[in-house]
Design an enzyme around this catalytic site. Structure first.
Site, PDB file in Angstrom:
ATOM      1  N   ARG A  56       0.810  -1.227   0.000  1.00 42.42           N
ATOM      2  CA  ARG A  56       0.000   0.000   0.000  1.00 42.42           C
ATOM      3  C   ARG A  56       0.836   1.267   0.000  1.00 42.42           C
ATOM      4  O   ARG A  56       0.592   2.189  -0.791  1.00 42.42           O
ATOM      5  CB  ARG A  56      -0.924   0.046   1.238  1.00 42.42           C
ATOM      6  CG  ARG A  56      -2.226  -0.667   1.068  1.00 42.42           C
ATOM      7  CD  ARG A  56      -2.649  -1.266   2.385  1.00 42.42           C
ATOM      8  NE  ARG A  56      -1.719  -2.323   2.734  1.00 42.42           N
ATOM      9  CZ  ARG A  56      -1.871  -3.582   2.345  1.00 42.42           C
ATOM     10  NH1 ARG A  56      -2.930  -3.941   1.692  1.00 42.42           N
ATOM     11  NH2 ARG A  56      -0.968  -4.505   2.633  1.00 42.42           N
ATOM     12  N   HIS A 134       5.256   5.729  11.535  1.00 42.95           N
ATOM     13  CA  HIS A 134       4.752   5.656  10.166  1.00 42.95           C
ATOM     14  C   HIS A 134       3.780   6.844   9.996  1.00 42.95           C
ATOM     15  O   HIS A 134       2.558   6.662   9.921  1.00 42.95           O
ATOM     16  CB  HIS A 134       4.030   4.314   9.985  1.00 42.95           C
ATOM     17  CG  HIS A 134       3.732   3.931   8.576  1.00 42.95           C
ATOM     18  ND1 HIS A 134       3.989   4.755   7.487  1.00 42.95           N
ATOM     19  CD2 HIS A 134       3.164   2.790   8.065  1.00 42.95           C
ATOM     20  CE1 HIS A 134       3.589   4.126   6.393  1.00 42.95           C
ATOM     21  NE2 HIS A 134       3.100   2.948   6.704  1.00 42.95           N
TER      22      HIS A 134
HETATM   23  C1  NCD Z   1       1.814  -1.050   7.971  1.00 39.55           C
HETATM   24  C2  NCD Z   1       3.325  -0.964   8.091  1.00 39.55           C
HETATM   25  O1  NCD Z   1       4.058  -1.175   7.130  1.00 39.55           O
HETATM   26  O2  NCD Z   1       3.743  -0.656   9.194  1.00 39.55           O
HETATM   27  N1  NCD Z   1       1.399  -1.246   6.633  1.00 39.55           N
HETATM   28  C3  NCD Z   1       1.123  -0.174   5.857  1.00 39.55           C
HETATM   29  O3  NCD Z   1       1.982   0.655   5.603  1.00 39.55           O
HETATM   30  N2  NCD Z   1      -0.144  -0.030   5.426  1.00 39.55           N
HETATM   31  C4  NCD Z   1       1.196  -2.063   8.853  1.00 39.55           C
HETATM   32  C5  NCD Z   1       1.720  -3.461   8.808  1.00 39.55           C
HETATM   33  O4  NCD Z   1       2.620  -3.799   8.047  1.00 39.55           O
HETATM   34  O5  NCD Z   1       1.191  -4.264   9.574  1.00 39.55           O
END
Ligand code: NCD
Length: 305
Positions: A56, A134
């Site tokens: 994503r 994040h």
């Molecule tokens: C998240 C991440 O990479 O921290 N994913 C994301 O970016 N949508 C959550 C995850 O990996 O569980």
């Protein structure tokens, strides 16, 4: 125009800044609907460095760049770059800054984002630094809540099931802690609850934090935010195996409640797939907001919105 050059932590995303980003996000969503693309960044090159797996985040940043008509340069794993030869983050970032107008990086090392931002001549965006933060995910998460509920204050939220390791939970809780009257509950196996430093940090921002070993009902909550157990962060693989199937949102438990269900995804064991068709399961919509939110952020960081 944003008051920072680089985005490392969601602590930089104050309510005032978020309001501005959401206004631009709405404009970007309208642009996508009307004409598919806008030429705001047609003179820019965006560097995408993804040294940890991503679907994503990587693809929606790439789609955002495409819809803004920016060019992209891309490195997808450490083995295809000079990291493999032992090059440092500092050296690589200084080189890539010479090739691009903004750098987006995901890296397994906690703190790698600040190291990179410190040496980068161009704006830098943290797309995940190990289990730390994040911040762009927290923008998408809060945009989803705002679209659904019309507010980011006076919320009763529950986070699970790996608050210790989930950078998405770390960033969203820090972002929402800046709004008045939010209450957080953390649920999950004992070994995966947030550490004391995280609880102290949230409480110092005025949030009441509660720990619940089990959820008996969703009634009191406006939002339940779940994330898979972060397998790659477990030093003890046995601990992961012991806990991975202990918690799961099942359809019968969720059905009939108005509580919004969010998940940054990927979904592994934490939500049963038959929850997906319930009206309060908004995680796929949440993922779709990745493109307009990241378009807005890129355009604003480059002084074009
Ligand atoms: C998240 C991440 O990479 O921290 N994913 C994301 O970016 N949508 C959550 C995850 O990996 O569980």
């Amino acid at each position: 125009m944003l008051p920072f050059k680089s985005l490392i932590s969601s602590k930089q995303l104050t309510p005032e800044i978020i309001t501005q980003i959401f206004q631009v996000t709405d404009r970007m969503a309208t642009d996508i609907e009307k004409s598919g693309r806008t030429d705001l960044l047609d003179d820019k090159v965006i560097a995408l460095l993804f040294f940890e797996p991503s679907s994503r985040t990587m693809l929606s940043f790439q789609a955002a760049a495409t819809r803004l008509k920016a060019g992209t340069v891309f490195a997808q794993n450490a083995s295809s770059t000079s990291f493999e030869k032992g090059e440092s983050i500092e050296d690589l970032i200084q080189i890539v800054a010479g090739y691009s107008d903004v750098i987006i990086m995901r890296h397994a090392q906690k703190g790698s984002a600040s190291i990179a931002a410190d040496v980068s001549d161009v704006p830098f965006i943290n797309a995940g630094d190990g289990g730390n933060e994040h911040p762009t995910q927290s923008l998408i998460d809060s945009y989803t809540i705002y679209k659904e509920l019309g507010r980011l204050d006076n919320l009763n939220l529950v986070f699970g099931y790996d608050s210790l390791h989930s950078r998405s939970i770390h960033s969203l809780s820090k972002l929402l802690a800046q709004y008045p009257n939010n209450k957080f509950t953390f649920t999950g196996p004992d070994a995966l609850l947030p550490n004391q430093a995280m609880v102290n940090e949230l409480e110092s921002l005025g949030v009441a934090c509660t720990i619940k070993s089990e959820l008996t009902s969703l009634d009191e909550y406006d939002v339940v935010y779940v994330n898979r157990l972060q397998e790659e962060r477990f030093k003890d693989k046995k601990l992961f195996e012991e806990n991975r199937r202990k918690f799961r949102l099942e359809r019968d438990f969720v059905k009939g409640s108005n509580t919004l269900i969010l998940d940054p995804l990927p979904r592994i064991d934490e939500i049963s797939t038959d929850v997906d068709s319930l009206p309060n399961a908004v995680y796929f919509k949440q993922a779709s907001y990745g493109v307009p939110v990241r378009m807005a952020l890129l355009a604003m960081m480059l002084g074009k919105a």
